[in-house]
Design an enzyme around this catalytic site. Structure first.
Site, PDB file in Angstrom:
ATOM      1  N   ASN A 146      49.895  49.420  32.184  1.00  8.35           N
ATOM      2  CA  ASN A 146      48.445  49.636  32.246  1.00  8.35           C
ATOM      3  C   ASN A 146      48.077  50.120  33.642  1.00  8.35           C
ATOM      4  O   ASN A 146      48.734  49.782  34.610  1.00  8.35           O
ATOM      5  CB  ASN A 146      47.733  48.312  31.901  1.00  8.35           C
ATOM      6  CG  ASN A 146      46.240  48.346  32.169  1.00  8.35           C
ATOM      7  OD1 ASN A 146      45.713  47.540  32.933  1.00  8.35           O
ATOM      8  ND2 ASN A 146      45.538  49.261  31.551  1.00  8.35           N
ATOM      9  N   CYS A 152      41.996  39.881  36.619  1.00  6.09           N
ATOM     10  CA  CYS A 152      40.635  40.180  37.073  1.00  6.09           C
ATOM     11  C   CYS A 152      40.463  39.715  38.524  1.00  6.09           C
ATOM     12  O   CYS A 152      40.729  38.557  38.841  1.00  6.09           O
ATOM     13  CB  CYS A 152      39.614  39.485  36.179  1.00  6.09           C
ATOM     14  SG  CYS A 152      37.907  39.814  36.671  1.00  6.09           S
TER      15      CYS A 152
END
Length: 344
Positions: free
Chosen positions: A218, A107
């Site tokens: 991802n 993040c």
């Protein structure tokens, strides 16, 4: 290249299949979305939103870890860097029945950076390794790491391999790799999901270099065709925004990737299967809008889908709104012809 992990380390990294995963997404992968996702697929591995160690230790632990048993297999994603706090929260994950505990090292938001959480930890591989070792020692759950391929100022192939070497030496066997760097200054979290270029080949190279590790890819994946291409080079795929905005995609996962029957025949059946859960949540005092926002994409691209979304948008927020709003919205979508497989 790092040495293969010990048998004890491997013991901590077995668990559910990660062949197809739905990414942890803040404000999106709530219990309400996960309940719908599980109706659509029994095999996709689901992840919670990131929960910080501080929220779990000092906040309402029960609320943050609440989930329905039907959501399994389910992984808890943690945000933090203090080994002791992460170990404590890993124990909580096991006590609350999760199938995996995942450390967020991806993040890029300013708020989490200031607390030494997320992608900034890519610049501190020793700290991540220490945290992972503490988590592994605290639980029998698989301990996994989700990370970027680098951060600005630390974005070389050798630095990525240094990160993998150190964290795998601490016992982590599974790495979920967002195939972009994170730019920690000057880009918003949203821009960090789009602007840094995707480097899928780097994730493929990681699997070649570390064949004993489980590498999940991802970032920007939208179709089953793309998934199959990535699975030629990696052990699993993780989809995020596409799975949320077009959740019916998940109805094809069990057949496409596991050779099993689709759990539901059509979108109407899927939504009706949610009705008892929606009513249960309403009875708990949950506002309808907190639930309905997660089903808005279910009829994406279908005749009547726009009317479905409009009716919910115009009525779910009204005082006293209940299940009848969802039922009336569903009536605006034409029932499909019988099909033998789920559309995707």
């Amino acid at each position: 290249m790092s040495e293969a992990p010990t048998l004890d380390a491997v013991r901590h990294n077995t668990g559910p299949s990660r062949r197809f995963c739905v990414a942890p997404m803040m404000d999106w992968t709530t219990p309400h979305f996960r309940y719908l996702a599980r109706i659509l697929s029994k095999r996709a591995l689901l992840y919670t939103e990131m929960v910080t160690t501080g929220a779990l230790i000092h906040g309402d632990t029960e609320r943050f870890l609440r989930h329905d048993p039907s959501e399994y297999p389910l992984a808890l994603q943690l945000g933090g860097s203090d080994p002791g706090e992460l170990a404590h929260c890993a124990k909580l994950a096991e006590q609350f029945g999760f199938d995996e505990v995942n450390l967020n090292v991806g993040c890029p938001s300013d708020r989490v950076q200031n607390n030494m959480i997320g992608a900034c930890l890519m610049g501190h591989p020793d700290k991540v390794a220490e945290a992972v070792a503490a988590m592994i020692a605290a639980t029998d759950l698989p301990v996994t790491v989700k990370h970027r391929i680098g951060i600005n100022g630390r974005e070389s192939w050798d630095e990525l391999c240094e990160f993998i070497d150190k964290v795998s030496a601490a016992g982590c066997r599974t790495f979920i790799v967002h195939a972009r760097i994170a730019i920690l200054e000057g880009l918003s979290p949203k821009e960090n999901r789009d602007i840094p270029p995707l480097k899928y080949d780097w994730v493929y190279r990681l699997k070649e270099r570390y064949p004993h590790l489980e590498i999940i890819i991802n970032g920007g994946i939208k179709t089953f065709e793309e998934c199959h291409e990535h699975l030629r080079h990696t052990d699993g795929v993780m989809l995020g925004r596409e799975a949320y905005h077009n959740p019916w995609l998940l109805a094809g996962v069990d057949t496409e990737f596991f050779g099993e029957p689709a759990p539901v025949a059509n979108r109407h059946e899927a939504l009706r299967a949610m009705f008892p859960f929606i009513q249960q949540e309403l009875d708990r005092g949950v506002y309808l809008t907190h639930i309905s926002r997660h089903i808005m994409g279910l009829f994406h691209g279908m005749p009547g889908g726009r009317q479905f979304r409009r009716h919910i948008s115009e009525n779910a927020h009204k005082h006293g709104s209940g299940l009848e709003v969802i039922q009336a919205a569903l009536a605006r979508v034409r029932m499909p012809e019988p099909a033998t497989v789920a559309e995707s």
